[in-house]
Each structure stands twice: as structure tokens, then as C-alpha cells.
Design a protein around this motif. Structure first.
Motif, PDB file in Angstrom:
ATOM      1  N   ALA A 217     -72.482  46.516  -9.938  1.00 44.87           N
ATOM      2  CA  ALA A 217     -73.564  45.914  -9.168  1.00 44.87           C
ATOM      3  C   ALA A 217     -74.310  44.840  -9.939  1.00 44.87           C
ATOM      4  O   ALA A 217     -74.923  43.976  -9.344  1.00 44.87           O
ATOM      5  CB  ALA A 217     -74.536  46.995  -8.720  1.00 44.87           C
ATOM      6  N   TYR A 218     -74.316  44.905 -11.258  1.00 43.89           N
ATOM      7  CA  TYR A 218     -75.154  44.008 -12.032  1.00 43.89           C
ATOM      8  C   TYR A 218     -74.376  42.821 -12.576  1.00 43.89           C
ATOM      9  O   TYR A 218     -73.197  42.900 -12.869  1.00 43.89           O
ATOM     10  CB  TYR A 218     -75.786  44.757 -13.206  1.00 43.89           C
ATOM     11  N   LEU A 275     -68.146  41.794 -20.315  1.00 43.54           N
ATOM     12  CA  LEU A 275     -67.243  40.717 -20.712  1.00 43.54           C
ATOM     13  C   LEU A 275     -66.615  40.052 -19.489  1.00 43.54           C
ATOM     14  O   LEU A 275     -66.586  38.814 -19.382  1.00 43.54           O
ATOM     15  CB  LEU A 275     -66.160  41.262 -21.640  1.00 43.54           C
ATOM     16  N   LEU A 276     -66.107  40.850 -18.557  1.00 42.61           N
ATOM     17  CA  LEU A 276     -65.470  40.255 -17.393  1.00 42.61           C
ATOM     18  C   LEU A 276     -66.485  39.548 -16.501  1.00 42.61           C
ATOM     19  O   LEU A 276     -66.220  38.465 -15.981  1.00 42.61           O
ATOM     20  CB  LEU A 276     -64.705  41.310 -16.604  1.00 42.61           C
ATOM     21  N   ARG A 277     -67.670  40.138 -16.319  1.00 44.12           N
ATOM     22  CA  ARG A 277     -68.691  39.463 -15.526  1.00 44.12           C
ATOM     23  C   ARG A 277     -69.070  38.136 -16.188  1.00 44.12           C
ATOM     24  O   ARG A 277     -69.298  37.135 -15.510  1.00 44.12           O
ATOM     25  CB  ARG A 277     -69.935  40.334 -15.373  1.00 44.12           C
ATOM     26  N   THR A 278     -69.132  38.105 -17.512  1.00 43.54           N
ATOM     27  CA  THR A 278     -69.444  36.860 -18.213  1.00 43.54           C
ATOM     28  C   THR A 278     -68.348  35.834 -17.978  1.00 43.54           C
ATOM     29  O   THR A 278     -68.617  34.642 -17.778  1.00 43.54           O
ATOM     30  CB  THR A 278     -69.615  37.121 -19.719  1.00 43.54           C
ATOM     31  N   ARG A 279     -67.105  36.274 -17.997  1.00 48.62           N
ATOM     32  CA  ARG A 279     -65.989  35.357 -17.756  1.00 48.62           C
ATOM     33  C   ARG A 279     -66.027  34.807 -16.326  1.00 48.62           C
ATOM     34  O   ARG A 279     -65.797  33.619 -16.104  1.00 48.62           O
ATOM     35  CB  ARG A 279     -64.667  36.072 -18.034  1.00 48.62           C
ATOM     36  N   ILE A 280     -66.333  35.665 -15.376  1.00 50.74           N
ATOM     37  CA  ILE A 280     -66.426  35.203 -13.992  1.00 50.74           C
ATOM     38  C   ILE A 280     -67.599  34.241 -13.824  1.00 50.74           C
ATOM     39  O   ILE A 280     -67.489  33.216 -13.145  1.00 50.74           O
ATOM     40  CB  ILE A 280     -66.554  36.393 -13.032  1.00 50.74           C
ATOM     41  N   GLN A 281     -68.725  34.556 -14.443  1.00 57.83           N
ATOM     42  CA  GLN A 281     -69.880  33.668 -14.352  1.00 57.83           C
ATOM     43  C   GLN A 281     -69.581  32.310 -14.991  1.00 57.83           C
ATOM     44  O   GLN A 281     -70.013  31.268 -14.474  1.00 57.83           O
ATOM     45  CB  GLN A 281     -71.098  34.328 -15.014  1.00 57.83           C
ATOM     46  N   ARG A 282     -68.851  32.307 -16.115  1.00 52.96           N
ATOM     47  CA  ARG A 282     -68.462  31.037 -16.732  1.00 52.96           C
ATOM     48  C   ARG A 282     -67.524  30.274 -15.790  1.00 52.96           C
ATOM     49  O   ARG A 282     -67.643  29.043 -15.633  1.00 52.96           O
ATOM     50  CB  ARG A 282     -67.778  31.297 -18.069  1.00 52.96           C
ATOM     51  N   ALA A 299     -57.953  29.282 -18.774  1.00 56.72           N
ATOM     52  CA  ALA A 299     -57.830  29.281 -20.229  1.00 56.72           C
ATOM     53  C   ALA A 299     -59.192  29.279 -20.901  1.00 56.72           C
ATOM     54  O   ALA A 299     -59.420  30.018 -21.877  1.00 56.72           O
ATOM     55  CB  ALA A 299     -57.018  28.062 -20.669  1.00 56.72           C
ATOM     56  N   ARG A 300     -60.143  28.475 -20.411  1.00 51.82           N
ATOM     57  CA  ARG A 300     -61.461  28.362 -21.040  1.00 51.82           C
ATOM     58  C   ARG A 300     -62.265  29.651 -20.925  1.00 51.82           C
ATOM     59  O   ARG A 300     -63.123  29.926 -21.762  1.00 51.82           O
ATOM     60  CB  ARG A 300     -62.243  27.205 -20.409  1.00 51.82           C
ATOM     61  N   THR A 301     -62.016  30.444 -19.898  1.00 50.72           N
ATOM     62  CA  THR A 301     -62.777  31.671 -19.698  1.00 50.72           C
ATOM     63  C   THR A 301     -62.103  32.902 -20.283  1.00 50.72           C
ATOM     64  O   THR A 301     -62.670  33.995 -20.255  1.00 50.72           O
ATOM     65  CB  THR A 301     -62.996  31.914 -18.193  1.00 50.72           C
ATOM     66  N   GLY A 302     -60.894  32.743 -20.795  1.00 53.79           N
ATOM     67  CA  GLY A 302     -60.187  33.886 -21.357  1.00 53.79           C
ATOM     68  C   GLY A 302     -59.496  34.746 -20.329  1.00 53.79           C
ATOM     69  O   GLY A 302     -58.993  35.829 -20.652  1.00 53.79           O
ATOM     70  N   LEU A 303     -59.425  34.281 -19.076  1.00 53.86           N
ATOM     71  CA  LEU A 303     -58.747  35.045 -18.039  1.00 53.86           C
ATOM     72  C   LEU A 303     -57.247  34.784 -18.015  1.00 53.86           C
ATOM     73  O   LEU A 303     -56.520  35.391 -17.227  1.00 53.86           O
ATOM     74  CB  LEU A 303     -59.372  34.746 -16.672  1.00 53.86           C
ATOM     75  N   GLY A 304     -56.807  33.852 -18.851  1.00 54.17           N
ATOM     76  CA  GLY A 304     -55.381  33.673 -19.080  1.00 54.17           C
ATOM     77  C   GLY A 304     -54.683  32.788 -18.069  1.00 54.17           C
ATOM     78  O   GLY A 304     -54.572  31.583 -18.267  1.00 54.17           O
ATOM     79  N   THR A 305     -54.233  33.372 -16.981  1.00 53.07           N
ATOM     80  CA  THR A 305     -53.422  32.634 -16.008  1.00 53.07           C
ATOM     81  C   THR A 305     -54.231  32.365 -14.748  1.00 53.07           C
ATOM     82  O   THR A 305     -55.179  33.093 -14.426  1.00 53.07           O
ATOM     83  CB  THR A 305     -52.176  33.447 -15.635  1.00 53.07           C
ATOM     84  N   PRO A 306     -53.839  31.343 -13.972  1.00 55.58           N
ATOM     85  CA  PRO A 306     -54.503  31.108 -12.691  1.00 55.58           C
ATOM     86  C   PRO A 306     -54.447  32.328 -11.766  1.00 55.58           C
ATOM     87  O   PRO A 306     -55.419  32.625 -11.064  1.00 55.58           O
ATOM     88  CB  PRO A 306     -53.728  29.927 -12.106  1.00 55.58           C
ATOM     89  N   ALA A 307     -53.332  33.048 -11.783  1.00 55.08           N
ATOM     90  CA  ALA A 307     -53.214  34.236 -10.924  1.00 55.08           C
ATOM     91  C   ALA A 307     -54.220  35.299 -11.324  1.00 55.08           C
ATOM     92  O   ALA A 307     -54.837  35.956 -10.474  1.00 55.08           O
ATOM     93  CB  ALA A 307     -51.789  34.793 -11.003  1.00 55.08           C
ATOM     94  N   ASN A 308     -54.405  35.482 -12.643  1.00 51.67           N
ATOM     95  CA  ASN A 308     -55.373  36.466 -13.109  1.00 51.67           C
ATOM     96  C   ASN A 308     -56.794  36.050 -12.754  1.00 51.67           C
ATOM     97  O   ASN A 308     -57.629  36.873 -12.346  1.00 51.67           O
ATOM     98  CB  ASN A 308     -55.233  36.631 -14.633  1.00 51.67           C
ATOM     99  N   LEU A 309     -57.076  34.747 -12.913  1.00 53.93           N
ATOM    100  CA  LEU A 309     -58.398  34.237 -12.534  1.00 53.93           C
ATOM    101  C   LEU A 309     -58.650  34.481 -11.050  1.00 53.93           C
ATOM    102  O   LEU A 309     -59.714  34.976 -10.653  1.00 53.93           O
ATOM    103  CB  LEU A 309     -58.502  32.752 -12.858  1.00 53.93           C
ATOM    104  N   ARG A 310     -57.686  34.144 -10.201  1.00 56.10           N
ATOM    105  CA  ARG A 310     -57.875  34.303  -8.757  1.00 56.10           C
ATOM    106  C   ARG A 310     -58.085  35.772  -8.385  1.00 56.10           C
ATOM    107  O   ARG A 310     -58.920  36.104  -7.539  1.00 56.10           O
ATOM    108  CB  ARG A 310     -56.672  33.725  -8.005  1.00 56.10           C
ATOM    109  N   HIS A 311     -57.322  36.646  -9.040  1.00 49.74           N
ATOM    110  CA  HIS A 311     -57.429  38.081  -8.752  1.00 49.74           C
ATOM    111  C   HIS A 311     -58.834  38.594  -9.052  1.00 49.74           C
ATOM    112  O   HIS A 311     -59.489  39.205  -8.196  1.00 49.74           O
ATOM    113  CB  HIS A 311     -56.395  38.843  -9.580  1.00 49.74           C
ATOM    114  N   HIS A 312     -59.313  38.359 -10.281  1.00 49.85           N
ATOM    115  CA  HIS A 312     -60.625  38.875 -10.663  1.00 49.85           C
ATOM    116  C   HIS A 312     -61.756  38.143  -9.944  1.00 49.85           C
ATOM    117  O   HIS A 312     -62.784  38.746  -9.604  1.00 49.85           O
ATOM    118  CB  HIS A 312     -60.803  38.769 -12.180  1.00 49.85           C
ATOM    119  N   PHE A 313     -61.575  36.853  -9.708  1.00 46.64           N
ATOM    120  CA  PHE A 313     -62.605  36.088  -9.010  1.00 46.64           C
ATOM    121  C   PHE A 313     -62.766  36.608  -7.578  1.00 46.64           C
ATOM    122  O   PHE A 313     -63.887  36.773  -7.087  1.00 46.64           O
ATOM    123  CB  PHE A 313     -62.230  34.605  -9.002  1.00 46.64           C
ATOM    124  N   GLN A 314     -61.654  36.865  -6.913  1.00 46.65           N
ATOM    125  CA  GLN A 314     -61.700  37.390  -5.544  1.00 46.65           C
ATOM    126  C   GLN A 314     -62.387  38.748  -5.514  1.00 46.65           C
ATOM    127  O   GLN A 314     -63.228  39.024  -4.649  1.00 46.65           O
ATOM    128  CB  GLN A 314     -60.285  37.494  -4.984  1.00 46.65           C
TER     129      GLN A 314
END
Length: 344
Positions: A217-218, A275-282, A299-314
């Protein structure tokens, strides 16, 4: 908990009554250390809000509701050029005398100026009323831009979107700019969807490992003065590296269990959730304020691949990076903090 008393005078714009509750509740909902209570108080003679869609209001609080408030907010109202109703001047002066913050939204600054409390001080009102305020109250130094202005315990602003500009200004003073930025994002986009079962695991590993809990939630904000500030600043500066729980604990000089307890107490999140919330916020900031492609943002956020970014961002925001970027730029690109280059 900070108590915010909103004093409603007859003919107050309805959105200026609802904006403080929405803004402060949003800040409290998404940030572990934040706690606000908003109280609506009816001034003498209050009958209802102004047009174009007036509505009545039933509240148990009159001006006595200001007596124990930490902050008093005075919205605009239809009769702002006239003398304030009986009891309003005394209530505002009493609040200021005992050390409360006294704030005005838009034409509410006229009513606050009528108390004499702004004499010799800087203040703001809606831009189309700045000259009139300066003419009626020549002892007040009127800010022509209408930006949020603070002079001692008195705060005033143009009243953008019903006073959200003033609320974000107060949240910044109380809890720092990071909380205000995240509150602004939640307020304007409404894209965050909290999934059920957001607790997740605490295991170490790469960007995917143990971080499904980022949908907690936070948001990732460290309270000012927290002993975690050095390690969270280090995490923010090293998001592009693979950060495991053991690496974070070593950097903090704590054991894993002690680190987890400290993070939960100060932020409401585990270290890997943080850590993950910080990466998403970045990622959100980069989508908002740069033209970087998704590959570079991953790459800049440490989420690695576009697919990983899209997954966690969604999972975290309820929308895709591309949709988020388009929505943000269409709605709020002109009224948010600019992206600043990182410090060396």
C-alpha cells in the motif's frame, strides 16, 4: 496525527472544500509515516456552497472546530470582498495566537487579510485577483504569480484545482518533497490499483526475486531523520546494480532481520518492497520527464529487460509504461516538478 480544519464560509466553491480531504487522505494512504485528519467547520451564516452546482453541508463543527487544529485552511467564498462574518476574525486570530498554521486558498486570502494578520507579510491569491487584493489591503505584499507563499505561520496560494497547490505545499513542509511528488502523482493520474495479497516474499536475488511485494500500500519514502536515510539514498543511487537483501543489509551495517524490522517500522515496507517501489517510482519519473525508450529505462532502474519493467509496472500502477507516459504528459506535465540532473 496532524489536524486540518477547513473553515467553510457561505458560497465556498465545492471543489475547494473537497480538495484538502482528497489531497491529505491520498498522502496518508500511500505513505507510512503520514497521518492527517481533515475537519470541515461551518462559519456563521453558512448555508451551502456556491455555483455552478451548489450543495448543502451538515457538519457538527462551527468555529470552535478550529480550537485544537494544527492547521486552519480558509477557502474562498462568494462574499470575499465584504467583512468576514461575526466570529470568523476572532477564531482566525486565536488560531494564529496559539501557533497554528493559518492558510488561505484563492480568494480566501481576502478574508485572511481582513483580520490584519497578513499586514506586512507576503501572500498570494488567484492571479486575476492579485491587483484587487493589493488595492484593498495595501499593507499586504501580494505575490503576482499566485504561487504558494509562506510567511511565518501564514500560507496562501492561487487555489489551483481547488487548493491542491496549497495542500502539496503543506505536505512538502510536513513530510518532504518526495512525499508531495508521489501524492501529486496519485492525485492527478489515479492509475494506481492496489492488488490483493500485496505482502509478497522477502528473498534476495535480482530484479525479479522476492519483489512481487512491491504492490504494497505504501510508496517508497523514508521519513525525514530516519536512521535508514543513508542506506535508502545509496539504494536510490545504485538502482542500476543488482541489489540483494544481503547486500543492502551489509551496506546498512545490520543483520537481515534487524534491517527488515527497521524498514517495516520506518517505511511500512520490507527492504525489497522498498527497492522495487523505488525502481517503479524512478521509472515513472523517467517516463514523465524524459524521452528515453523503455529499454533504457529498464536498464537505468535496474529492472533489467523491457518485459520485466512492463510486468512490474503493470502490477504496481495498473497500466503500461506507454499508457502512463501519454496520460501523464496529457494531464499534468505543466504543473509538476522538472527533472533535475543527478548530483555528481
Amino acid at each position: 496525527m496532524s489536524l486540518i480544519a477547513v473553515l467553510a464560509l457561505d458560497g465556498v466553491p465545492g471543489h475547494q472544500l473537497t480538495a484538502p480531504g482528497t489531497a491529505f487522505a491520498t498522502a496518508a494512504r500511500h505513505h507510512h509515516p503520514v497521518a492527517y485528519e481533515v475537519r470541515i467547520c461551518a462559519a456563521p451564516g453558512f448555508r451551502g456552497t456556491g455555483g455552478p452546482a451548489p450543495f448543502g453541508l451538515d457538519t457538527p463543527w462551527g468555529t470552535e472546530g478550529l480550537d485544537d487544529a494544527d492547521t486552519v485552511v480558509l477557502p474562498g467564498h462568494e462574499g470575499f470582498r465584504a467583512a468576514p462574518p461575526p466570529g470568523v476574525v476572532d477564531a482566525l486570530r486565536a488560531a494564529a495566537a496559539r501557533g497554528a498554521r493559518v492558510c488561505a486558498v484563492g480568494t480566501g486570502t481576502f478574508t485572511l487579510a481582513a483580520t490584519g494578520l497578513l499586514d506586512g507579510r507576503r501572500a498570494a491569491t488567484s492571479r486575476r485577483h492579485t491587483r484587487e487584493l493589493a488595492r484593498l489591503y495595501p499593507r499586504v505584499h501580494v505575490d503576482p504569480e499566485g504561487s504558494a507563499v509562506a510567511d511565518g505561520p501564514f500560507h496562501s496560494a492561487a487555489g489551483v484545482l481547488g487548493g491542491v497547490d496549497l495542500c502539496l505545499h503543506l505536505i512538502t513542509l510536513d513530510h518532504g518533497q518526495a512525499v508531495a511528488i508521489e501524492t501529486e502523482r496519485q492525485l492527478f493520474l489515479r492509475l494506481h490499483a492496489e492488488p490483493e495479497g500485496a505482502e509478497g516474499a522477502d528473498g534476495g536475488g535480482g530484479p525479479d526475486a522476492g519483489q512481487g511485494a512491491a504492490e504494497a500500500a505504501y510508496n517508497a519514502v523514508t521519513p525525514p531523520g530516519s536512521s535508514l536515510e543513508p542506506v535508502t539514498r545509496w539504494m536510490e543511487a545504485n538502482l542500476h546494480h543488482p541489489l540483494t537483501l544481503d547486500v543492502i543489509a551489509e551496506r546498512a551495517g545490520l543483520g537481515v532481520r534487524s534491517l527488515t524490522r527497521r524498514f517495516r517500522a520506518d517505511t511500512g515496507l520490507t527492504p525489497l518492497q522498498y527497492l522495487l517501489r523505488t525502481r517503479i517510482q524512478r521509472a515513472q519519473r523517467l517516463l514523465e520527464r524524459t524521452d528515453d525508450p523503455v529499454e533504457r529505462i529498464a536498464a537505468r532502474t535496474g529492472l533489467g529487460t523491457p518485459a520485466n519493467l512492463r510486468h512490474h509496472f503493470q502490477r504496481s500502477t495498473g497500466t503500461s509504461p506507454t499508457t502512463y507516459r501519454a496520460a501523464f504528459r496529457a494531464v499534468v506535465s505543466g504543473i509538476t516538478w522538472p527533472e533535475r540532473p543527478p548530483r555528481p
